[in-house]
Design an enzyme around this catalytic site. Structure first.
Site, PDB file in Angstrom:
ATOM      1  N   ARG A  67       0.886  -4.985  -4.342  1.00  0.00           N
ATOM      2  CA  ARG A  67       0.918  -3.823  -4.437  1.00  0.00           C
ATOM      3  C   ARG A  67       0.515  -3.942  -6.183  1.00  0.00           C
ATOM      4  O   ARG A  67      -0.243  -3.497  -6.651  1.00  0.00           O
ATOM      5  CB  ARG A  67       1.062  -2.729  -3.451  1.00  0.00           C
ATOM      6  CG  ARG A  67      -0.322  -1.900  -3.417  1.00  0.00           C
ATOM      7  CD  ARG A  67       0.071  -1.009  -2.535  1.00  0.00           C
ATOM      8  NE  ARG A  67      -0.895  -0.379  -1.921  1.00  0.00           N
ATOM      9  CZ  ARG A  67      -0.138   1.337  -2.206  1.00  0.00           C
ATOM     10  NH1 ARG A  67       1.106   1.443  -2.436  1.00  0.00           N
ATOM     11  NH2 ARG A  67      -1.437   2.238  -1.719  1.00  0.00           N
ATOM     12  N   LEU A  92      -6.797   3.939  -3.975  1.00  0.00           N
ATOM     13  CA  LEU A  92      -5.720   2.522  -3.037  1.00  0.00           C
ATOM     14  C   LEU A  92      -5.366   3.523  -2.513  1.00  0.00           C
ATOM     15  O   LEU A  92      -4.449   4.141  -2.163  1.00  0.00           O
ATOM     16  CB  LEU A  92      -4.993   2.274  -3.754  1.00  0.00           C
ATOM     17  CG  LEU A  92      -4.324   1.079  -4.379  1.00  0.00           C
ATOM     18  CD1 LEU A  92      -4.797  -1.001  -3.753  1.00  0.00           C
ATOM     19  CD2 LEU A  92      -2.963   0.240  -4.645  1.00  0.00           C
ATOM     20  N   SER A  93      -5.923   2.799  -1.110  1.00  0.00           N
ATOM     21  CA  SER A  93      -5.420   3.193   0.654  1.00  0.00           C
ATOM     22  C   SER A  93      -3.978   3.418   0.172  1.00  0.00           C
ATOM     23  O   SER A  93      -3.221   2.559  -0.300  1.00  0.00           O
ATOM     24  CB  SER A  93      -6.137   2.967   1.536  1.00  0.00           C
ATOM     25  OG  SER A  93      -7.861   3.639   1.083  1.00  0.00           O
ATOM     26  N   ALA A  94      -3.163   3.495   1.351  1.00  0.00           N
ATOM     27  CA  ALA A  94      -1.814   3.622   2.212  1.00  0.00           C
ATOM     28  C   ALA A  94      -1.973   1.874   2.855  1.00  0.00           C
ATOM     29  O   ALA A  94      -3.104   1.348   3.147  1.00  0.00           O
ATOM     30  CB  ALA A  94      -1.741   4.192   2.934  1.00  0.00           C
TER      31      ALA A  94
END
Length: 528
Positions: A67, A92-94
């Site tokens: 990530r 950027l989502s979890a």
């Protein structure tokens, strides 16, 4: 089983599908912010332990795509935190959100499926999907912000160089996912898997579902729900509508998919050439190989017993012409068509497997619920016990305060009783004692200033006792204050008596002479 039916979808009828148990809906939200780690592997281990990732295929995909390559610049230290990251338009989502969505997409490893990422953002999800499905799959992404497109392209190239894996070509396009032209390019054939990275209004859902191929799966947030839509095929009533099944996975909160600016978006078709031959499906590669081999064969055919003459059409065209023809074909051209019965049979098996997994997840969730209830009962018992202990302490302090006040009252009553007894004795003795009362009265009027000083001293003692009670001092402090007050009251009384006795006259005649003055005064115990 609870069933939910969703209707009034413009693209067609939505068939009834089971609604997940409320316990299952709370599994993923419970894991939020709990799967953070200092490294990518540590983050994936927690996602697997909390059940966000349940398949080894998806787990390996997350491990192969770090990530940290996709986070906004300056936030690399938060790359493996299970939380969303945002810097300007880059969002950027979890990781746990991506995990639950990719699980629902039912990705097939090393397949030739096509994937479309609507609102592709940083490209993190596109790379995970590309790593799982392999180099022979097709991968497209649509992003509305040009700076995010540039960021994602750089991040994807950096990941490819660091991984060294043979990954498919990932095409990131600048456009609006709600304005994709379904009559041109790759959208004509449709996509096998579609992920939506932003919230879509339900009235606009048909703009995305029309991009699905028969049997295709779309996963994304619709309003405040993460839904899974599966396209079954054309409707059986004969019209142009299509049948879909829809399932609610969980409740989510996503930023809305932008409607503006409107950008007419055409997803370009992939043109076949010998240089990209290895990135095509196995069925296409095998068919292309046979055609090219036949084009090099001779025109003469073996004699057949049939009346009609069979010839090799491939031999009648030159090789270069067949190469040009192949460039106009789609990658799925040579795949055998699947009947609707076979597709429904396959979906039935998949639904049964999903139901079995859901049942197992429900049992595990209920076990965790019972454990949490037992823990709650233990804490409740401890809280009640501490509350009882606190009330006992407060009652003890109240008793100490009441005891101190009672001792003070007893001291005053005892002092008054002693004075009354002494007075009775004085009045019953010879006349000389009666003068004590007269002298005491005279001293009372003459020494009023001394009495005020005495009252102030007694008030100070009362103040000390109240401060001791309010501060929670021990019994020794309370007893000391009460004793000082008692001694002071007793000493004043005895001093008055001694002073009165010092004023006694020696002559009985003077005593009897003063008796009428004493008898004319009525004195009660309260006045004393």
């Amino acid at each position: 089983t609870n069933w939910v039916v969703v209707v009034d979808i413009p693209c067609g009828a939505i068939r009834a599908s089971p609604k997940p148990h409320p316990i299952l809906l709370s599994i993923i939200p419970m894991m939020a912010w709990r799967s953070s780690g200092s490294t990518n592997d540590e983050m994936i281990n927690k996602l697997r332990r909390f059940g966000v990732i349940s398949t080894s295929t998806l787990e390996q995909g997350f491990r192969n795509v770090d990530r940290r390559f996709f986070v906004p610049k300056g936030q690399e230290d938060m790359a493996h935190a299970d939380q969303p990251l945002k810097e300007g338009n880059i969002h950027l989502s979890a990781p746990h959100i991506y995990g639950s969505a990719l699980e629902a997409l039912e990705l097939q490893p090393h397949s030739s499926l096509s994937f479309l990422n609507c609102g592709s953002g940083t490209g993190y999800v596109s790379c995970i999907v590309a790593d799982i499905m392999g180099p022979r799959s097709s991968n497209y992404g649509i992003e509305i912000h040009s700076d995010v497109v540039e960021h994602s392209k750089n991040a994807i190239e950096t990941w490819k160089l660091s991984s060294g894996r043979d990954s498919p070509q990932i095409h990131i396009l600048h456009g609006n996912a709600l304005d994709v032209d379904a009559t041109n390019g790759e959208a004509v054939v449709g996509f096998d898997r579609i992920y939506v990275g932003a919230a879509v209004e339900r009235r606009h859902l048909n703009k995305l579902t029309k991009l699905l191929r028969p049997g295709g799966i779309l996963v994304g947030p619709v309003d405040d729900e993460l839904v899974k839509v599966v396209k079954i095929g054309s409707s059986r009533d004969g019209n142009d509508s299509e049948d879909f099944t829809q399932q609610v996975l969980s409740g989510v909160r996503f930023a809305a998919l932008l409607h503006y600016p409107k950008i007419e978006t055409i997803i370009p078709s992939t043109i076949w050439s010998p240089s990209v031959h290895n990135y095509y499906p196995d069925s296409f590669r095998a068919s292309c190989k046979e055609i090219l081999l036949c084009s090099n064969s001779g025109y003469v055919q073996p004699r057949q017993a049939v009346s009609e003459r069979q010839i090799n059409l491939a031999a009648m065209l030159p090789r270069v012409l067949w190469l040009e023809i192949m460039s106009y074909t789609h990658r799925s051209w040579f795949e055998p068509a699947q009947s609707e019965t076979a597709f429904l049979r396959q979906r039935l098996l998949e639904e049964q497997a999903d139901a079995q997994r859901a049942h197992q997840a429900r049992l595990e969730a209920e076990a965790r619920l019972h454990a949490a209830e037992r823990e709650r009962d233990v804490y409740r018992l401890l809280a009640n016990r501490w509350q009882s202990r606190l009330q006992a302490v407060l009652r003890g302090r109240g008793r100490h305060a009441a005891s101190a006040a009672s001792e003070e009252d007893d001291t005053v009553v005892a002092t008054r009783s002693d004075v009354e007894t002494a007075l009775d004795t004085i009045l019953n003795e010879n006349g000389r004692r009666a003068i004590v009362v007269s002298a005491a009265l005279r001293r009372f009027h003459a020494d009023s200033d001394d009495d005020e000083d005495h009252d102030s001293e007694m008030d100070e003692d009362d103040h000390d006792m109240h401060e001791a009670v309010a501060a929670g001092d021990d019994d020794a402090s309370l007893d000391d204050a009460s004793a000082r007050r008692s001694r002071r009251a007793y000493s004043v009384t005895m001093e008055d008596v001694d002073a009165d006795e010092s004023d006694l006259v020696a002559s009985p005649t003077d005593a009897f002479a003063s008796r009428p003055q004493v008898r004319t005064v009525s004195i009660s115990s309260e006045d004393l």
